[in-house]
Design a protein around this motif. Structure first.
Motif, PDB file in Angstrom:
ATOM      1  N   CYS A 162      46.226  17.369  52.314  1.00 37.02           N
ATOM      2  CA  CYS A 162      46.401  18.487  52.174  1.00 37.02           C
ATOM      3  C   CYS A 162      45.879  20.080  52.499  1.00 37.02           C
ATOM      4  N   PRO A 163      46.845  20.615  53.136  1.00 41.67           N
ATOM      5  CA  PRO A 163      46.014  22.216  52.951  1.00 41.67           C
ATOM      6  C   PRO A 163      45.340  22.399  51.600  1.00 41.67           C
ATOM      7  N   PRO A 164      44.204  23.119  50.577  1.00 44.54           N
ATOM      8  CA  PRO A 164      43.710  23.736  49.848  1.00 44.54           C
ATOM      9  C   PRO A 164      45.563  24.421  49.365  1.00 44.54           C
ATOM     10  N   THR A 165      45.754  24.624  47.756  1.00 42.88           N
ATOM     11  CA  THR A 165      46.995  24.669  47.237  1.00 42.88           C
ATOM     12  C   THR A 165      46.219  24.799  45.710  1.00 42.88           C
ATOM     13  N   LEU A 166      47.309  26.412  45.557  1.00 40.97           N
ATOM     14  CA  LEU A 166      46.887  26.987  44.425  1.00 40.97           C
ATOM     15  C   LEU A 166      48.266  26.760  43.664  1.00 40.97           C
ATOM     16  N   VAL A 167      48.767  26.507  42.323  1.00 39.20           N
ATOM     17  CA  VAL A 167      49.321  26.462  41.053  1.00 39.20           C
ATOM     18  C   VAL A 167      49.339  27.570  40.670  1.00 39.20           C
ATOM     19  N   VAL A 168      50.350  28.263  39.319  1.00 36.09           N
ATOM     20  CA  VAL A 168      51.012  28.589  38.093  1.00 36.09           C
ATOM     21  C   VAL A 168      52.078  28.346  37.852  1.00 36.09           C
ATOM     22  N   GLN A 169      52.277  27.573  36.164  1.00 35.38           N
ATOM     23  CA  GLN A 169      52.557  27.054  35.857  1.00 35.38           C
ATOM     24  C   GLN A 169      52.406  27.433  34.413  1.00 35.38           C
ATOM     25  N   HIS A 170      53.823  28.582  34.301  1.00 31.44           N
ATOM     26  CA  HIS A 170      53.323  28.972  32.647  1.00 31.44           C
ATOM     27  C   HIS A 170      53.462  27.606  31.497  1.00 31.44           C
ATOM     28  N   THR A 171      52.713  27.565  30.851  1.00 30.38           N
ATOM     29  CA  THR A 171      52.268  26.988  29.355  1.00 30.38           C
ATOM     30  C   THR A 171      51.466  27.353  28.942  1.00 30.38           C
ATOM     31  N   SER A 172      50.679  26.267  27.819  1.00 31.75           N
ATOM     32  CA  SER A 172      50.011  27.400  27.147  1.00 31.75           C
ATOM     33  C   SER A 172      48.757  26.386  27.670  1.00 31.75           C
ATOM     34  N   GLY A 173      47.719  26.992  27.518  1.00 32.25           N
ATOM     35  CA  GLY A 173      46.107  26.897  26.724  1.00 32.25           C
ATOM     36  C   GLY A 173      45.377  25.504  26.570  1.00 32.25           C
ATOM     37  N   THR A 174      46.484  25.216  25.479  1.00 30.39           N
ATOM     38  CA  THR A 174      46.360  23.719  24.920  1.00 30.39           C
ATOM     39  C   THR A 174      46.560  22.604  26.037  1.00 30.39           C
ATOM     40  N   PHE A 175      47.278  22.860  26.655  1.00 33.39           N
ATOM     41  CA  PHE A 175      48.256  22.112  27.461  1.00 33.39           C
ATOM     42  C   PHE A 175      48.152  22.499  29.226  1.00 33.39           C
ATOM     43  N   VAL A 191      44.333  16.532  41.524  1.00 33.11           N
ATOM     44  CA  VAL A 191      45.194  18.369  40.828  1.00 33.11           C
ATOM     45  C   VAL A 191      43.840  18.283  39.941  1.00 33.11           C
ATOM     46  N   LEU A 192      43.333  19.438  39.369  1.00 28.35           N
ATOM     47  CA  LEU A 192      41.951  19.565  39.074  1.00 28.35           C
ATOM     48  C   LEU A 192      42.820  21.191  38.273  1.00 28.35           C
ATOM     49  N   GLU A 193      42.054  21.226  37.139  1.00 24.26           N
ATOM     50  CA  GLU A 193      42.569  22.790  36.900  1.00 24.26           C
ATOM     51  C   GLU A 193      41.206  23.548  37.598  1.00 24.26           C
ATOM     52  N   ALA A 194      41.563  24.768  37.772  1.00 23.47           N
ATOM     53  CA  ALA A 194      40.775  25.759  38.597  1.00 23.47           C
ATOM     54  C   ALA A 194      39.867  26.627  37.672  1.00 23.47           C
ATOM     55  N   GLU A 195      38.784  26.457  38.123  1.00 19.35           N
ATOM     56  CA  GLU A 195      37.810  27.143  37.910  1.00 19.35           C
ATOM     57  C   GLU A 195      36.815  28.522  38.745  1.00 19.35           C
ATOM     58  N   ASP A 196      36.284  29.012  38.088  1.00 20.57           N
ATOM     59  CA  ASP A 196      35.703  30.543  38.718  1.00 20.57           C
ATOM     60  C   ASP A 196      35.276  30.307  40.170  1.00 20.57           C
ATOM     61  N   ARG A 197      35.562  30.960  40.957  1.00 27.11           N
ATOM     62  CA  ARG A 197      34.433  31.088  41.781  1.00 27.11           C
ATOM     63  C   ARG A 197      34.511  29.448  42.944  1.00 27.11           C
ATOM     64  N   GLN A 198      35.940  29.067  42.854  1.00 26.50           N
ATOM     65  CA  GLN A 198      35.963  27.072  42.705  1.00 26.50           C
ATOM     66  C   GLN A 198      36.260  27.255  44.292  1.00 26.50           C
ATOM     67  N   PRO A 199      35.665  26.379  45.558  1.00 28.50           N
ATOM     68  CA  PRO A 199      35.663  27.118  46.500  1.00 28.50           C
ATOM     69  C   PRO A 199      37.535  25.841  46.896  1.00 28.50           C
ATOM     70  N   LEU A 200      38.174  26.682  48.015  1.00 31.29           N
ATOM     71  CA  LEU A 200      38.734  25.968  48.231  1.00 31.29           C
ATOM     72  C   LEU A 200      39.177  24.729  49.273  1.00 31.29           C
ATOM     73  N   VAL A 201      39.368  23.856  49.110  1.00 31.57           N
ATOM     74  CA  VAL A 201      39.015  23.008  50.708  1.00 31.57           C
ATOM     75  C   VAL A 201      40.460  21.970  50.661  1.00 31.57           C
ATOM     76  N   PRO A 202      40.813  20.709  51.494  1.00 35.88           N
ATOM     77  CA  PRO A 202      41.690  20.007  51.814  1.00 35.88           C
ATOM     78  C   PRO A 202      41.710  18.968  50.825  1.00 35.88           C
ATOM     79  N   GLY A 203      42.264  19.263  50.630  1.00 34.47           N
ATOM     80  CA  GLY A 203      43.274  17.942  49.130  1.00 34.47           C
ATOM     81  C   GLY A 203      42.826  17.849  48.248  1.00 34.47           C
TER      82      GLY A 203
END
Length: 326
Positions: A162-175, A191-203
């Motif tokens: 799939c195309p690179p995808t970014l998701v914001v879901q309101h939830t607490s940091g511990t979850f 599906v991963l937690e984003a890291e700073d300066r992480q490349p946006l890659v397909p899949g």
């Protein structure tokens, strides 16, 4: 498993369950984070959750994990009256109810009914048709209340390329880490937690982590994300508006969706995206648990099309598909 933020409540439930023949008591957890990680690493057959934890917003993530792992859940309300109120809020989610004043026999009966119950398996999303995607396309998704189930519906249809995808879901940091693992189980994409300066890659689907940063598209050609410190935007951190506004410079390559949620986070950012050339989708009222965020975006004129949750994943993918020469 027992989950209760009150020490006396945990002791009382543990004492009642400990004397039941045929039942083995595992962990007694004092908060939802401990409950989530314990259930994820060693799933019990059933969990007794006290009202003081069931009322927290993060319980939505917990319920989704329980359904994914086929863990039965009993909510232990403070009183019979509050049990009725919790039951009304739970709706058709399949939760069972009891209350602190219930006798040991009543608790035992409720527990065994749940353990012997075999809920029907939820229907799977249809397999996505094979597509070739345009190079450089990006998908952005924002969600809040009710969003965990909605995200599973959408992402379960995303293919491994799939195309690179970014998701914001309101939830607490511990979850957020546990939520990323839960979504990863449901999707062929990674599906991963984003890291700073992480490349946006397909899949790869990147989920905004915690409560300390905003997830944004880094300035430039839209090839990286960034985690930016700063105050809440539209009342939230991470904020859907912050993500959407950051993508305006590359809007012509963006497809964005705003899903169920309370408030209006994401509405202004989606309007800016649409005006800059992005394709925008809002979840319709009939399928949204809370129509607040999609409604605000729709009323602003930020939404190109409104769709039920079962069609949003495919619509996002099709908007990114490579057009044939014909």
């Amino acid at each position: 498993m027992i989950a209760d933020g009150n020490e006396e409540g945990r002791r009382r439930l543990a004492s009642a369950v400990g004397t039941m023949r045929g039942v083995s008591l595992g962990i007694c957890a004092s908060d939802l984070s401990e409950t989530y990680h314990a259930a994820e690493s060693r799933p019990p057959q059933a969990v007794l959750v006290a009202e003081n934890l069931a009322r927290l917003p993060e319980f939505e993530v917990m319920q989704t994990l329980f359904r994914a792992l086929n863990i039965r859940c009993i909510l232990v309300a403070d009183t019979p009256v509050s049990a009725e109120r919790l039951a009304a809020r739970a709706g058709t989610s399949g939760l069972r109810m009891t209350h602190q004043g219930a006798s040991q026999d009543e608790l035992r009966q409720c527990l065994f009914e749940v353990l012997l119950d075999r809920p029907a398996v939820a229907p799977r999303e249809p397999v996505a048709e094979r597509m070739a995607f345009q190079s450089g396309r990006l998908i952005l998704i924002g969600a809040s209340t009710g969003g965990v189930d909605a995200l599973i519906r959408v992402l379960s249809g995303f293919p491994a390329d799939c195309p690179p995808t970014l998701v914001v879901q309101h939830t607490s940091g511990t979850f957020s880490a546990g939520l990323a693992r839960l979504l990863d189980r449901a999707s062929p994409a990674r599906v991963l937690e984003a890291e700073d300066r992480q490349p946006l890659v397909p899949g790869t689907v990147l989920l905004a982590p915690g409560k300390d940063h905003h997830l944004e598209i880094a300035r430039g050609n839209g090839s990286h994300c960034r985690l930016r410190e700063g105050p809440p935007v539209s009342g939230h951190r991470p904020s859907v508006d912050a993500l959407f506004h950051s993508a305006v410079p590359v809007a012509a390559r963006v497809s964005a969706a705003i899903l169920t949620g309370m408030g209006r986070d994401g509405a202004e950012g989606m309007l800016a995206l649409r005006r800059a050339g992005a394709h925008t989708i809002g979840q319709d009222q009939a399928s949204a648990l809370v129509y607040g965020m999609p409604r605000a975006a729709h009323e602003l004129g930020a939404v190109c099309e409104q769709l039920p949750i079962g069609r949003i994943g495919q619509a996002l993918l099709k908007s990114c598909a490579r057009r044939s020469a014909a």
